[in-house]
Design a protein around this motif. Structure first.
Motif, PDB file in Angstrom:
ATOM      1  N   ARG A 201       0.803  -1.227   0.000  1.00  0.00           N
ATOM      2  CA  ARG A 201       0.000   0.000   0.000  1.00  0.00           C
ATOM      3  C   ARG A 201       0.838   1.279   0.000  1.00  0.00           C
ATOM      4  O   ARG A 201       0.480   2.274  -0.617  1.00  0.00           O
ATOM      5  N   ASP A 202       1.938   1.265   0.765  1.00  0.00           N
ATOM      6  CA  ASP A 202       2.722   2.485   0.992  1.00  0.00           C
ATOM      7  C   ASP A 202       4.163   2.197   0.632  1.00  0.00           C
ATOM      8  O   ASP A 202       4.884   1.546   1.391  1.00  0.00           O
ATOM      9  N   VAL A 203       4.583   2.663  -0.545  1.00  0.00           N
ATOM     10  CA  VAL A 203       5.946   2.423  -1.016  1.00  0.00           C
ATOM     11  C   VAL A 203       6.591   3.749  -1.374  1.00  0.00           C
ATOM     12  O   VAL A 203       5.993   4.566  -2.083  1.00  0.00           O
ATOM     13  N   GLU A 204       7.801   3.965  -0.871  1.00  0.00           N
ATOM     14  CA  GLU A 204       8.585   5.118  -1.300  1.00  0.00           C
ATOM     15  C   GLU A 204       9.812   4.609  -2.050  1.00  0.00           C
ATOM     16  O   GLU A 204      10.311   3.511  -1.773  1.00  0.00           O
ATOM     17  N   TYR A 205      10.269   5.399  -2.991  1.00  0.00           N
ATOM     18  CA  TYR A 205      11.395   5.016  -3.833  1.00  0.00           C
ATOM     19  C   TYR A 205      12.532   6.010  -3.646  1.00  0.00           C
ATOM     20  O   TYR A 205      12.319   7.217  -3.620  1.00  0.00           O
ATOM     21  N   VAL A 206      13.734   5.461  -3.520  1.00  0.00           N
ATOM     22  CA  VAL A 206      14.937   6.271  -3.373  1.00  0.00           C
ATOM     23  C   VAL A 206      15.938   5.780  -4.412  1.00  0.00           C
ATOM     24  O   VAL A 206      16.245   4.582  -4.462  1.00  0.00           O
ATOM     25  N   ASP A 207      16.444   6.673  -5.228  1.00  0.00           N
ATOM     26  CA  ASP A 207      17.424   6.285  -6.243  1.00  0.00           C
ATOM     27  C   ASP A 207      18.840   6.439  -5.693  1.00  0.00           C
ATOM     28  O   ASP A 207      19.205   7.504  -5.163  1.00  0.00           O
ATOM     29  N   LEU A 208      19.623   5.371  -5.811  1.00  0.00           N
ATOM     30  CA  LEU A 208      21.037   5.375  -5.442  1.00  0.00           C
ATOM     31  C   LEU A 208      21.788   4.698  -6.582  1.00  0.00           C
ATOM     32  O   LEU A 208      22.085   3.503  -6.540  1.00  0.00           O
ATOM     33  N   PRO A 209      22.084   5.449  -7.637  1.00  0.00           N
ATOM     34  CA  PRO A 209      22.672   4.839  -8.833  1.00  0.00           C
ATOM     35  C   PRO A 209      24.064   4.264  -8.557  1.00  0.00           C
ATOM     36  O   PRO A 209      24.996   4.994  -8.225  1.00  0.00           O
ATOM     37  N   THR A 210      24.182   2.961  -8.686  1.00  0.00           N
ATOM     38  CA  THR A 210      25.440   2.236  -8.560  1.00  0.00           C
ATOM     39  C   THR A 210      25.138   0.798  -8.952  1.00  0.00           C
ATOM     40  O   THR A 210      24.062   0.513  -9.497  1.00  0.00           O
ATOM     41  N   GLY A 211      26.059  -0.110  -8.688  1.00  0.00           N
ATOM     42  CA  GLY A 211      25.819  -1.509  -9.005  1.00  0.00           C
ATOM     43  C   GLY A 211      25.016  -2.208  -7.915  1.00  0.00           C
ATOM     44  O   GLY A 211      24.378  -1.571  -7.068  1.00  0.00           O
ATOM     45  N   HIS A 212      25.097  -3.522  -7.907  1.00  0.00           N
ATOM     46  CA  HIS A 212      24.236  -4.338  -7.058  1.00  0.00           C
ATOM     47  C   HIS A 212      24.691  -4.405  -5.605  1.00  0.00           C
ATOM     48  O   HIS A 212      23.954  -4.897  -4.758  1.00  0.00           O
ATOM     49  N   TRP A 213      25.874  -3.895  -5.306  1.00  0.00           N
ATOM     50  CA  TRP A 213      26.412  -3.994  -3.949  1.00  0.00           C
ATOM     51  C   TRP A 213      26.755  -2.611  -3.403  1.00  0.00           C
ATOM     52  O   TRP A 213      27.932  -2.286  -3.180  1.00  0.00           O
ATOM     53  N   PRO A 214      25.746  -1.773  -3.143  1.00  0.00           N
ATOM     54  CA  PRO A 214      26.029  -0.413  -2.672  1.00  0.00           C
ATOM     55  C   PRO A 214      26.700  -0.367  -1.307  1.00  0.00           C
ATOM     56  O   PRO A 214      27.338   0.630  -0.971  1.00  0.00           O
ATOM     57  N   GLN A 215      26.558  -1.441  -0.508  1.00  0.00           N
ATOM     58  CA  GLN A 215      27.238  -1.459   0.784  1.00  0.00           C
ATOM     59  C   GLN A 215      28.755  -1.467   0.618  1.00  0.00           C
ATOM     60  O   GLN A 215      29.481  -1.129   1.553  1.00  0.00           O
ATOM     61  N   PHE A 216      29.233  -1.837  -0.576  1.00  0.00           N
ATOM     62  CA  PHE A 216      30.665  -1.787  -0.886  1.00  0.00           C
ATOM     63  C   PHE A 216      31.016  -0.581  -1.750  1.00  0.00           C
ATOM     64  O   PHE A 216      32.050   0.042  -1.549  1.00  0.00           O
ATOM     65  N   THR A 217      30.163  -0.283  -2.736  1.00  0.00           N
ATOM     66  CA  THR A 217      30.513   0.765  -3.697  1.00  0.00           C
ATOM     67  C   THR A 217      30.132   2.168  -3.234  1.00  0.00           C
ATOM     68  O   THR A 217      30.816   3.138  -3.571  1.00  0.00           O
TER      69      THR A 217
END
Length: 236
Positions: A201-217
């Motif tokens: 019902r309640d979805v927010e979207y946040v864009d963080l352009p990078t690859g599949h492993w943002p915790q590293f990149t």
């Protein structure tokens, strides 16, 4: 707020180590998890499937007094969605990091090559270019050095859900490989890949352009995105 962080495939709790300090500095309590079979390269992964990982995360939720925020990266997104289904009244928000909710009967990825009970980290050539954005040689070497085989059952087992109250739990999608506008276009078009997400019902979207492993990149940017979602939740 208590924030439970569920890693994606081939990773343990330490994969969040560059993300959690900013969350803790803001006053939150972080609980990065190492799921069954991911304790070490030598761990026994026989008999460990998706259900066992959902049970482990549900137990972590139950061990905390009060509500929690769940964060799931990649395949961890399917796991946290099943935990939302199991404990809809305990989850304040579900945050999906380059992932999303997996619906009834879905599988995380049964096309990954398995070796017995293990799914080893594939060679980089086995990934799409979009997966590997910003993952330079140094990060690739560090990732491969820390990678632990994923239990085959977690990748291949079907998701099973039971409580439609899961759709009432707010969600945040941190979109990395694919921009959020594309995800919303897929929802509008009725694409099966986002069918379960479309029902939340309640979805927010946040864009963080990078690859599949943002915790590293992009760990600092990922921490800020998680922190902002948590703060919006606690302020509401």
């Amino acid at each position: 707020m208590d924030i439970i962080l569920v890693p994606g495939f081939w990773l343990d709790a330490s994969s969040w180590e560059e993300v959690t300090p900013a969350l803790e500095a803001a006053g939150h309590r972080t609980h990065p998890l190492t799921l069954p079979g991911l304790e070490s390269v030598d761990a026994d992964r026989a008999g460990i499937g998706l259900h066992q990982h959902v049970v482990a995360v549900t137990a972590a939720v139950d061990a905390i007094e009060g509500k929690v925020v769940l964060v799931g990266h990649s395949g961890g997104g399917a796991i946290i969605h099943a935990v939302v289904d199991a404990r809809p009244n305990k989850v304040e928000r579900a945050i999906y990091v380059d992932s999303g909710p997996l619906g009834e009967g879905g599988v995380i990825n049964d096309e990954l090559p398995a070796d017995g009970d293990d799914v080893p980290l594939p060679p980089w050539e086995g990934f799409e270019d979009a997966d590997l954005v910003d993952l330079d040689d140094r990060l690739r070497d560090a990732f491969r050095a820390r990678a632990i085989p994923q239990p085959k059952g977690v990748a291949y087992d079907q998701q099973h859900l039971h409580d439609e109250r899961r759709y009432e739990v707010p969600a945040t999608i941190i979109a990395c490989e694919f921009p959020s506008a594309m995800l919303q276009e897929w929802i509008a078009a009725g694409h099966p890949f986002v069918a379960e997400l479309a029902r939340v019902r309640d979805v927010e979207y946040v864009d963080l352009p990078t690859g599949h492993w943002p915790q590293f990149t992009k760990p600092a940017e990922l921490a800020r995105a998680i922190l902002a979602a948590v703060e919006r939740t606690t302020a509401s």
